[in-house]
Design an enzyme around this catalytic site. Sequence first.
Site, mmCIF file in Angstrom:
data_model
loop_
_atom_site.group_PDB
_atom_site.id
_atom_site.type_symbol
_atom_site.label_atom_id
_atom_site.label_comp_id
_atom_site.label_asym_id
_atom_site.label_seq_id
_atom_site.Cartn_x
_atom_site.Cartn_y
_atom_site.Cartn_z
ATOM 1 N N HIS A 159 58.026 27.978 -88.775
ATOM 2 C CA HIS A 159 58.280 27.331 -87.476
ATOM 3 C C HIS A 159 59.760 26.956 -87.317
ATOM 4 C CE1 HIS A 159 53.840 26.731 -87.435
ATOM 5 N NE2 HIS A 159 54.037 26.459 -88.714
ATOM 6 N N SER A 280 86.716 34.419 -78.061
ATOM 7 C CA SER A 280 86.457 34.094 -76.664
ATOM 8 C C SER A 280 87.771 34.151 -75.902
ATOM 9 C CB SER A 280 85.866 32.689 -76.582
ATOM 10 O OG SER A 280 86.099 32.139 -75.292
ATOM 11 N N LYS A 286 86.675 29.893 -80.878
ATOM 12 C CA LYS A 286 85.421 30.639 -81.038
ATOM 13 C C LYS A 286 85.552 31.868 -81.929
ATOM 14 C CE LYS A 286 81.885 30.114 -79.380
ATOM 15 N NZ LYS A 286 81.400 30.389 -78.020
ATOM 16 N N GLU A 293 74.382 40.163 -82.160
ATOM 17 C CA GLU A 293 73.899 39.940 -80.789
ATOM 18 C C GLU A 293 73.665 41.262 -80.065
ATOM 19 O OE1 GLU A 293 75.706 35.814 -79.121
ATOM 20 O OE2 GLU A 293 77.170 37.301 -79.733
#
Length: 462
Positions: A159, A280, A286, A293
């Site tokens: 979980h 970024s 970043k 992704e």
Amino acid sequence: MSGNQKLWGGRFAESTSALVEQFSESVSFDARLYRQDIRGSQAHARMLGKVGVLSAQDVEKIVAGLEAILAEIEAGTFEWSEKLEDVHMNIEARLTERIGDAGKRLHTGRSRNDQVATDLRLYVRDVIDELLILIDRVADGLLDLAEREAETVMPGFTHLQIAQPVTFGHHMLAWREQMLRDRSRLVDARRRLNLLPLGAAALAGTVYPIDRHYVAELLGFDGVTENSLDTVSDRDFAIEFCAAASLILVHLSRWSEELILWSTPMFGFVNLPDRFCTGSSIMPQKKNPDVPELVRGKTGRVIGNLNALLVLMKGQPLAYNRDNQEDKPPLFDTVDTVSICLSVYAEMIPAIEVRRDHCRAAAAKGFSTATDLADYLVRKGLPFRDAHHAVGSTVAFAQQKGCDIAELSLAELRQFSDLIGEDVYACITLEGSLNARDHYGATSPKQVRAAIARARAAKKEA
Ligand code: ARG
């Protein structure tokens, strides 16, 4: 102008509309089948020579002419024409241009329907052979990483909540199991598809005394397909391939999800080297995990391609229908996507930097050895349900105090059960918990090393 100049134009009174030509062409995407198409045509011509339908002279001209066309295509000098519809007619027309009448005899006893089925099976077979090499690179990378991190403690999750300590190596071997199943699915699909369609002709077979088994042998097929109607309409093999490819990407997508989480400062379990990340345009701090992704994102496309093929087939009566031409864009896209995703993973896996201190700290923070305390009490004679309850209270106490249960004093622990003795600490430390899970398939470093040894031995045998 009357008549129609197409290879099939004899019965037509007018030429095809330019819009229809543009609408129905497939050469813009099926040109990539040229190698398989040429190999298949050469085998077909040799067979026609063997059974006496073509002269030895014609066969030699055809085989050599096709070889020259192959060279033209690879050199980039071949002129593909939309007017010639597809890869098959482009190559055949060029062959006739080069060698004259012998070229016009090549299509004796076959149809584009069994030709395209043959090309596609050869293509998927070639692709599977290339993907198996990539899968092995990924699986081998995981084995090495598992070995490097065989002792590394991290929290195991259910979980997505901290559950019990596991080793990082064990987690990598779990990923590897997924890849091994993917491998066997591809091998299985390859075995089932490796039958020769050629000879089915348009749908009913042909009047010529063809020798299908000889063609099968020339093309490395294990045998020939059984039924001509089924043969020209069957695309199960493409669907099976896309299903196997979808599962590969589902696995890579799940790994991606984990890597994305693990590389956040909140987890901090891994560092992906800069060459796999991007920055970024606005936030200077970043460093984004774009590779995982994108793999996760591309998985959606590949699952969509599988769906496209299933829907493509569901309404088709026997035998061949032009709908089938639409099988290629989703199939080719799947091939390209799965192979680039496996390639980037093969490169990225050995480069994953594991932050052992962070992995360990997370496992130590999450009460991950609570089950071990319960099992300890069971060994001292307490029924499991009572032990579960006592440990629940212990965890609540430690939580309030802001420490792990292994950091409580003996007196504190004994508030919850007087069965607890000094020997408890060997069980509720991270190492104690890991080492106690010491059987085939479990997470102790010893068992992880045993699993790695088995995997290496199995690889040697294969
Ligand atoms: N380009 C076609 C395909 O991909 C080849 C077969 C065409 N057959 C036909 N009868 N029109 O399926």
